[in-house]
Design a protein around this motif. Sequence first.
Motif, PDB file in Angstrom:
ATOM      1  N   VAL A   1      69.734  36.233  47.986  1.00 27.73           N
ATOM      2  CA  VAL A   1      70.490  35.146  48.599  1.00 27.73           C
ATOM      3  C   VAL A   1      69.500  34.035  48.911  1.00 27.73           C
ATOM      4  O   VAL A   1      68.531  34.236  49.646  1.00 27.73           O
ATOM      5  CB  VAL A   1      71.215  35.628  49.877  1.00 27.73           C
ATOM      6  N   HIS A   2      69.736  32.880  48.301  1.00 28.94           N
ATOM      7  CA  HIS A   2      68.854  31.728  48.477  1.00 28.94           C
ATOM      8  C   HIS A   2      69.686  30.568  49.019  1.00 28.94           C
ATOM      9  O   HIS A   2      70.712  30.217  48.433  1.00 28.94           O
ATOM     10  CB  HIS A   2      68.199  31.345  47.146  1.00 28.94           C
ATOM     11  N   GLN A   3      69.279  30.038  50.137  1.00 28.93           N
ATOM     12  CA  GLN A   3      69.978  28.932  50.788  1.00 28.93           C
ATOM     13  C   GLN A   3      71.460  29.244  50.982  1.00 28.93           C
ATOM     14  O   GLN A   3      72.325  28.413  50.735  1.00 28.93           O
ATOM     15  CB  GLN A   3      69.769  27.633  50.006  1.00 28.93           C
ATOM     16  N   GLY A   4      71.741  30.487  51.367  1.00 33.89           N
ATOM     17  CA  GLY A   4      73.094  30.900  51.701  1.00 33.89           C
ATOM     18  C   GLY A   4      73.980  31.315  50.541  1.00 33.89           C
ATOM     19  O   GLY A   4      75.127  31.690  50.755  1.00 33.89           O
ATOM     20  N   SER A   5      73.475  31.249  49.298  1.00 35.65           N
ATOM     21  CA  SER A   5      74.288  31.614  48.129  1.00 35.65           C
ATOM     22  C   SER A   5      73.626  32.718  47.319  1.00 35.65           C
ATOM     23  O   SER A   5      72.399  32.792  47.259  1.00 35.65           O
ATOM     24  CB  SER A   5      74.464  30.401  47.216  1.00 35.65           C
ATOM     25  N   VAL A   6      74.455  33.532  46.676  1.00 31.45           N
ATOM     26  CA  VAL A   6      73.927  34.575  45.794  1.00 31.45           C
ATOM     27  C   VAL A   6      73.292  33.886  44.582  1.00 31.45           C
ATOM     28  O   VAL A   6      73.965  33.178  43.837  1.00 31.45           O
ATOM     29  CB  VAL A   6      75.035  35.556  45.351  1.00 31.45           C
ATOM     30  N   ALA A   7      71.986  34.094  44.427  1.00 35.35           N
ATOM     31  CA  ALA A   7      71.239  33.473  43.327  1.00 35.35           C
ATOM     32  C   ALA A   7      70.821  34.491  42.276  1.00 35.35           C
ATOM     33  O   ALA A   7      70.410  34.118  41.183  1.00 35.35           O
ATOM     34  CB  ALA A   7      70.009  32.758  43.866  1.00 35.35           C
TER      35      ALA A   7
ATOM     36  N   ILE B   1      69.588  42.936  35.577  1.00 35.94           N
ATOM     37  CA  ILE B   1      68.975  41.942  36.446  1.00 35.94           C
ATOM     38  C   ILE B   1      69.374  40.585  35.890  1.00 35.94           C
ATOM     39  O   ILE B   1      69.321  40.361  34.679  1.00 35.94           O
ATOM     40  CB  ILE B   1      67.439  42.089  36.550  1.00 35.94           C
ATOM     41  N   SER B   2      69.846  39.725  36.762  1.00 33.43           N
ATOM     42  CA  SER B   2      70.242  38.387  36.342  1.00 33.43           C
ATOM     43  C   SER B   2      70.036  37.428  37.497  1.00 33.43           C
ATOM     44  O   SER B   2      70.305  37.759  38.652  1.00 33.43           O
ATOM     45  CB  SER B   2      71.708  38.370  35.902  1.00 33.43           C
ATOM     46  N   VAL B   3      69.562  36.243  37.149  1.00 28.25           N
ATOM     47  CA  VAL B   3      69.363  35.172  38.119  1.00 28.25           C
ATOM     48  C   VAL B   3      70.199  33.990  37.659  1.00 28.25           C
ATOM     49  O   VAL B   3      70.234  33.675  36.458  1.00 28.25           O
ATOM     50  CB  VAL B   3      67.869  34.788  38.222  1.00 28.25           C
ATOM     51  N   ARG B   4      70.864  33.360  38.602  1.00 26.94           N
ATOM     52  CA  ARG B   4      71.677  32.181  38.274  1.00 26.94           C
ATOM     53  C   ARG B   4      70.805  31.203  37.493  1.00 26.94           C
ATOM     54  O   ARG B   4      69.658  30.968  37.823  1.00 26.94           O
ATOM     55  CB  ARG B   4      72.204  31.542  39.554  1.00 26.94           C
ATOM     56  N   GLN B   5      71.351  30.666  36.433  1.00 21.20           N
ATOM     57  CA  GLN B   5      70.595  29.802  35.531  1.00 21.20           C
ATOM     58  C   GLN B   5      69.887  28.666  36.273  1.00 21.20           C
ATOM     59  O   GLN B   5      68.741  28.345  35.985  1.00 21.20           O
ATOM     60  CB  GLN B   5      71.519  29.237  34.454  1.00 21.20           C
ATOM     61  N   SER B   6      70.534  28.087  37.247  1.00 20.02           N
ATOM     62  CA  SER B   6      69.940  26.967  37.985  1.00 20.02           C
ATOM     63  C   SER B   6      68.765  27.387  38.860  1.00 20.02           C
ATOM     64  O   SER B   6      68.016  26.533  39.333  1.00 20.02           O
ATOM     65  CB  SER B   6      71.007  26.293  38.851  1.00 20.02           C
ATOM     66  N   CYS B   7      68.572  28.698  39.051  1.00 20.41           N
ATOM     67  CA  CYS B   7      67.481  29.199  39.901  1.00 20.41           C
ATOM     68  C   CYS B   7      66.364  29.867  39.102  1.00 20.41           C
ATOM     69  O   CYS B   7      65.382  30.333  39.690  1.00 20.41           O
ATOM     70  CB  CYS B   7      68.031  30.201  40.914  1.00 20.41           C
ATOM     71  N   ARG B   8      66.517  29.946  37.781  1.00 17.08           N
ATOM     72  CA  ARG B   8      65.505  30.624  36.971  1.00 17.08           C
ATOM     73  C   ARG B   8      64.182  29.872  37.027  1.00 17.08           C
ATOM     74  O   ARG B   8      64.147  28.653  37.118  1.00 17.08           O
ATOM     75  CB  ARG B   8      65.990  30.781  35.535  1.00 17.08           C
ATOM     76  N   GLY B   9      63.095  30.638  36.988  1.00 19.45           N
ATOM     77  CA  GLY B   9      61.760  30.063  37.050  1.00 19.45           C
ATOM     78  C   GLY B   9      61.268  29.824  38.465  1.00 19.45           C
ATOM     79  O   GLY B   9      60.174  29.311  38.674  1.00 19.45           O
ATOM     80  N   SER B  10      62.053  30.242  39.452  1.00 25.10           N
ATOM     81  CA  SER B  10      61.699  30.004  40.855  1.00 25.10           C
ATOM     82  C   SER B  10      61.069  31.214  41.539  1.00 25.10           C
ATOM     83  O   SER B  10      60.732  31.147  42.708  1.00 25.10           O
ATOM     84  CB  SER B  10      62.942  29.574  41.632  1.00 25.10           C
ATOM     85  N   GLY B  11      60.949  32.342  40.825  1.00 24.14           N
ATOM     86  CA  GLY B  11      60.384  33.552  41.409  1.00 24.14           C
ATOM     87  C   GLY B  11      61.420  34.528  41.941  1.00 24.14           C
ATOM     88  O   GLY B  11      61.071  35.610  42.422  1.00 24.14           O
ATOM     89  N   ILE B  12      62.695  34.176  41.857  1.00 18.49           N
ATOM     90  CA  ILE B  12      63.751  35.054  42.372  1.00 18.49           C
ATOM     91  C   ILE B  12      63.817  36.347  41.562  1.00 18.49           C
ATOM     92  O   ILE B  12      63.941  37.439  42.125  1.00 18.49           O
ATOM     93  CB  ILE B  12      65.108  34.332  42.401  1.00 18.49           C
TER      94      ILE B  12
END
Length: 188
Positions: A64-70, A90-101
């Motif tokens: 959860v990043h900034q209140g949303s499931v990322a 394992i999946s990360v929301r496309q807009s959050c990829r590359g951020s270390g999540i």
Amino acid sequence: MSELVIRPPALSEMPAVFAVLAEYRVHLFGTGALADPDFPADALLSLRNGIVDVDLAARALVAVHQGSVAGFCCWSWLDAPAREAKTVLISVRQSCRGSGIGAALQRARMEAMWAAGARSIHTWSDDPSAIAWYQRHFGYVVLAEEPIRHALHRFHLGERSWWAVHRGFPERASLTHLVTSQERSVEA
């Protein structure tokens, strides 16, 4: 990363979890006459392995990043008596990829598997960049190349169940089977 919390998912977050998984071509089945009305009528889907049971309370995590499931990840036992665990999704929301999540989710998932008594962790990938990522950051080594397999996934949390399938990537023909041990993952 600030404001990142990794924890088991809540029932209220399941729509957001399935939205993240949809970006990785995991399709949640509906409850109507057709389980997958978006699947082309002339398409063929072969499920060559078993049902993957995903216990969302015990073996799944959300980021959860900034209140949303990322992001989301889960795991299961490949061979419980032998204490061989396996990553499932394992999946990360496309807009959050590359951020270390993704790395944070993977570390937390591996810690959970080691804490549950895993002696080895297996994973499969058809993405060369993901394979290199697993090797570089988590100490995985390649075991074999295998044919692509699609699995039915049964996600359950309390009394609720959802069924989904990972449709895979038609441009990819094989999976790389990787494995790591606790010693290798610590060294990486």
